[in-house]
Design an enzyme around this catalytic site. Structure first.
Site, PDB file in Angstrom:
ATOM      1  N   ASN A   9       0.874  -1.163   0.000  1.00 29.58           N
ATOM      2  CA  ASN A   9       0.000   0.000   0.000  1.00 29.58           C
ATOM      3  C   ASN A   9       0.915   1.218   0.000  1.00 29.58           C
ATOM      4  OD1 ASN A   9      -1.789   2.067   0.452  1.00 29.58           O
ATOM      5  ND2 ASN A   9      -2.372   1.425   2.527  1.00 29.58           N
ATOM      6  N   TRP A  10       1.045   1.817  -1.165  1.00 32.87           N
ATOM      7  CA  TRP A  10       1.967   2.961  -1.280  1.00 32.87           C
ATOM      8  C   TRP A  10       1.447   4.199  -0.558  1.00 32.87           C
ATOM      9  CZ3 TRP A  10       3.570   3.072  -7.214  1.00 32.87           C
ATOM     10  CH2 TRP A  10       4.295   1.911  -7.504  1.00 32.87           C
ATOM     11  N   GLU A  96      -6.689   4.893   7.935  1.00 29.47           N
ATOM     12  CA  GLU A  96      -6.408   6.313   7.663  1.00 29.47           C
ATOM     13  C   GLU A  96      -7.623   6.986   7.022  1.00 29.47           C
ATOM     14  OE1 GLU A  96      -2.770   5.566   5.532  1.00 29.47           O
ATOM     15  OE2 GLU A  96      -1.850   4.935   7.409  1.00 29.47           O
ATOM     16  N   SER A 210       3.520  -2.259  10.274  1.00 28.53           N
ATOM     17  CA  SER A 210       4.978  -2.345  10.479  1.00 28.53           C
ATOM     18  C   SER A 210       5.557  -3.715  10.115  1.00 28.53           C
ATOM     19  CB  SER A 210       5.339  -1.967  11.916  1.00 28.53           C
ATOM     20  OG  SER A 210       4.948  -0.644  12.192  1.00 28.53           O
ATOM     21  N   GLY A 231       2.905  -1.098   4.253  1.00 30.90           N
ATOM     22  CA  GLY A 231       2.988   0.326   3.947  1.00 30.90           C
ATOM     23  C   GLY A 231       4.425   0.723   3.644  1.00 30.90           C
ATOM     24  N   GLY A 232       5.101   1.259   4.639  1.00 29.47           N
ATOM     25  CA  GLY A 232       6.456   1.803   4.469  1.00 29.47           C
ATOM     26  C   GLY A 232       7.411   0.892   3.722  1.00 29.47           C
TER      27      GLY A 232
HETATM   28  P1  13P Z   1       3.121   0.302   7.673  1.00 23.71           P
HETATM   29  O1  13P Z   1       3.602  -0.996   7.082  1.00 23.71           O
HETATM   30  O2  13P Z   1       3.867   1.496   7.202  1.00 23.71           O
HETATM   31  O3  13P Z   1       3.018   0.203   9.175  1.00 23.71           O
HETATM   32  O4  13P Z   1       1.617   0.513   7.135  1.00 23.71           O
HETATM   33  C1  13P Z   1       0.721  -0.521   7.233  1.00 23.71           C
HETATM   34  C2  13P Z   1      -0.507  -0.150   6.486  1.00 23.71           C
HETATM   35  O5  13P Z   1      -1.237   0.737   6.877  1.00 23.71           O
HETATM   36  C3  13P Z   1      -0.776  -0.855   5.233  1.00 23.71           C
HETATM   37  O6  13P Z   1      -2.032  -0.564   4.757  1.00 23.71           O
END
Ligand code: 13P
Length: 258
Positions: A9-10, A96, A210, A231-232
């Site tokens: 998920n960018w 979010e 994470s 995400g990251g």
């Molecule tokens: P992170 O991997 O940056 O914690 O984000 C997770 C996320 O919200 C994927 O949708």
């Protein structure tokens, strides 16, 4: 057998050009992946990234979809518009969007039906906040998100569920593998009760929050965890491909994960 699914998920990162560079690096790195690989990109990147992904084993995903077929909804994007570019998956109800954009279980449900009607596969996100976990409300919150967000879905095995504890997103604070496995096991049980036991066995449930190259192997080794929503760590080709190849990673000797 549920085929594992690792999705990036960018979020609001990467211009179209940066996105194309990233997937061009990623393609050879994941071409032999044993799991399904998906990148969920900003809507405006979709045309260019779709083109760059042609002939690869990486599926394209979006990060949101509007619930109406078409009409006077300035700034929104319909399921048909996404389909038109070969989008296969769409993230719905990310925390979010719930936190900053007024997403509710009701609108999550409407979007999910719109996506399914158009032949898109929803990646429906659920998960509790830290305050909810600390006050013992995790199961109550998940029950509500499942009952209301997934209401009326004929075949629940057609969607992917992403369990993302809000307190683990972008914080570097991963749920322990046991915590994630236990909660995902609970989600599967609730899906079995609400829908049908057979569908619950088939539905894929990802963990998100994470997740990285150091903890993916331990998380993915858990019986209930069928994938990750990243995400990251999806923003760099080497990091994301390391997660796609989670079996090849060394186990992180982190006491939190053992
Ligand atoms: P992170 O991997 O940056 O914690 O984000 C997770 C996320 O919200 C994927 O949708």
């Amino acid at each position: 057998m549920r085929k594992p699914i690792i999705a990036g998920n960018w979020k609001m990162n990467n211009t179209a050009q940066q996105g194309v560079t990233l997937v061009k690096e990623l393609k050879p790195l994941v071409s032999n992946a044993a799991c399904e690989v998906v990148v969920c990109v900003p809507a405006i990147d979709i045309p260019a990234v779709a083109e760059a992904l042609k002939g690869s084993n990486i599926a394209l995903g979006a990060q949101n979809v509007h619930f109406a077929e078409k009409g006077a909804y300035t700034g929104e994007i319909s399921a048909e518009m996404l389909k038109d570019y070969g989008v296969k998956y769409v993230i719905i109800g990310h925390s979010e969007r719930r936190q900053y954009f007024g997403e509710t279980d009701e609108t999550v449900n409407l979007r999910t039906h719109a996506a399914l009607n158009a032949g898109l596969i929803p990646i429906l996100c659920i998960g509790e906040t830290l305050a909810e976990r600390e006050t013992g409300k995790t199961e109550e919150v998940l029950d509500r998100q499942i009952e209301q967000g997934m209401k009326g879905i004929d075949d629940i095995s057609k969607i992917v569920i992403a369990y993302e504890p809000v307190w683990a997103i972008g914080t570097g604070k991963t749920a322990t593998a046991q915590q994630a496995n236990e909660t995902i096991g609970y989600i599967r049980k609730k899906v079995a009760q609400t829908f049908c036991p057979k569908c619950a066995e088939k539905v894929r449930i990802q963990y998100g929050g994470s997740m990285n190259a150091g903890n993916c192997k331990q998380l993915m080794a858990m019986e209930e965890i069928d994938g990750g929503l990243i995400g990251g760590a999806s923003l760099k080709s080497a990091d994301f491909s390391a997660i796609v190849h989670y079996d090849a990673q060394g186990l992180k000797l982190d006491k939190d994960l053992l």
